[in-house]
Design an enzyme around this catalytic site. Structure first.
Site, mmCIF file in Angstrom:
data_model
loop_
_atom_site.group_PDB
_atom_site.id
_atom_site.type_symbol
_atom_site.label_atom_id
_atom_site.label_comp_id
_atom_site.label_asym_id
_atom_site.label_seq_id
_atom_site.Cartn_x
_atom_site.Cartn_y
_atom_site.Cartn_z
ATOM 1 N N ASP A 14 0.827 -1.203 0.000
ATOM 2 C CA ASP A 14 0.000 0.000 0.000
ATOM 3 C C ASP A 14 0.868 1.263 0.000
ATOM 4 O OD1 ASP A 14 -2.433 1.296 -0.149
ATOM 5 O OD2 ASP A 14 -2.749 1.340 2.013
ATOM 6 N N LEU A 15 1.956 1.214 -0.761
ATOM 7 C CA LEU A 15 2.795 2.397 -0.898
ATOM 8 C C LEU A 15 2.046 3.465 -1.693
ATOM 9 C CD1 LEU A 15 6.443 1.241 -1.694
ATOM 10 C CD2 LEU A 15 5.651 2.522 0.295
#
Length: 199
Positions: A14-15
Site C-alpha cells: 500500500d505504498l
C-alpha cells in the site's frame, strides 16, 4: 527504507504518497522520509494467507484514494496498485511495491496520477491494459530528462519482469537518472503526508 523492508521479506502493498511521512532530524534540521502504515503488508511466506475483507477510503493532499483490503493480491489503494495486485489470479511479490513507488514518482513530477479520474473498474482495466501518458509527453519540453522519463516508464511496466528487479536496483537507477535530470531537486513534500513524528 524500501530496500530494508524487502530485505526483511516484507511486501508493503500500500505504498502511496500519504504513506510516506516527512521527519525533521532535530540535530541537523535535515528532512528525511519514512514509509508508514504496514496494515496490509505481508511477509513473503504469507502471500497466500487469507485476510479479512473490508473496504475503505482515504483523503490526502487533494486526491481521493480508494483503499481496498481483501484476499490475496487484491488489496491496496486502487490508484497505486500494480496490474498483478488488481488481479485475483496472481500472488504479488516485492515488485508490486516498485510499481507503487513509480506511481508516487509520476505524481511527484507531474502533479497527477498515471491512471486517474476513473471509477474502480476502469482504473483496473487501464492499469492492466492501457499505457500511461509519458512524462515527456505530458510536461513542457526539457522538464524531464530522457533518463528520468525512462526510469518512470520502467517502474510502470505492466509485466513485473520488465520492471526493476529490486528496490536496490531501482535506487541505483534513480540516482543515475537524477544526475542527468533537468528537473532540479524533486520536492517529494508536494504530494506526501505532512505529518512529523516527535522522535
Amino acid at each position: 527504507a524500501l530496500i530494508h523492508m524487502h530485505q526483511e521479506g516484507v511486501i508493503h502493498r500500500d505504498l502511496k504518497s500519504s504513506n510516506i511521512m516527512r521527519k525533521r532530524v532535530p540535530t541537523t534540521g535535515r528532512i528525511v522520509y519514512k514509509i508508514i502504515d504496514l496494515g496490509i503488508s505481508l511477509l513473503e511466506r504469507e502471500v497466500d494467507s487469507r485476510l479479512k475483507q473490508t473496504v475503505g477510503a482515504q483523503m490526502s493532499v487533494g486526491f481521493t484514494y480508494r483503499t481496498r483490503t481483501g484476499l490475496h493480491s487484491q488489496q491496496g489503494t486502487l490508484d497505486y496498485m500494480s496490474p498483478e495486485q488488481h488481479s485475483s489470479k496472481e500472488a504479488v511479490d516485492k515488485r508490486t511495491d516498485l510499481w507503487s513507488l513509480g506511481v508516487v514518482m509520476y505524481q511527484t513530477l507531474s502533479g497527477q496520477l498515471p491512471f486517474r479520474d476513473r471509477n474502480d473498474k476502469t482504473v483496473e482495466y487501464a492499469v492492466a491494459n492501457e499505457p500511461h501518458v509519458e512524462l515527456q509527453e505530458l510536461l513542457d519540453p526539457g522538464t524531464v530528462s530522457d533518463e528520468l522519463n525512462k526510469f518512470v516508464n520502467t517502474s510502470l511496466e505492466k509485466k513485473r519482469g520488465d520492471r526493476f528487479s529490486s528496490a536496490k536496483v531501482m535506487k541505483e537507477k534513480l540516482e543515475e537518472a537524477l544526475k542527468t535530470s533537468t528537473s532540479g531537486d524533486i520536492d517529494f513534500g508536494n504530494f506526501i503526508s505532512y505529518r512529523f513524528d516527535s522522535d
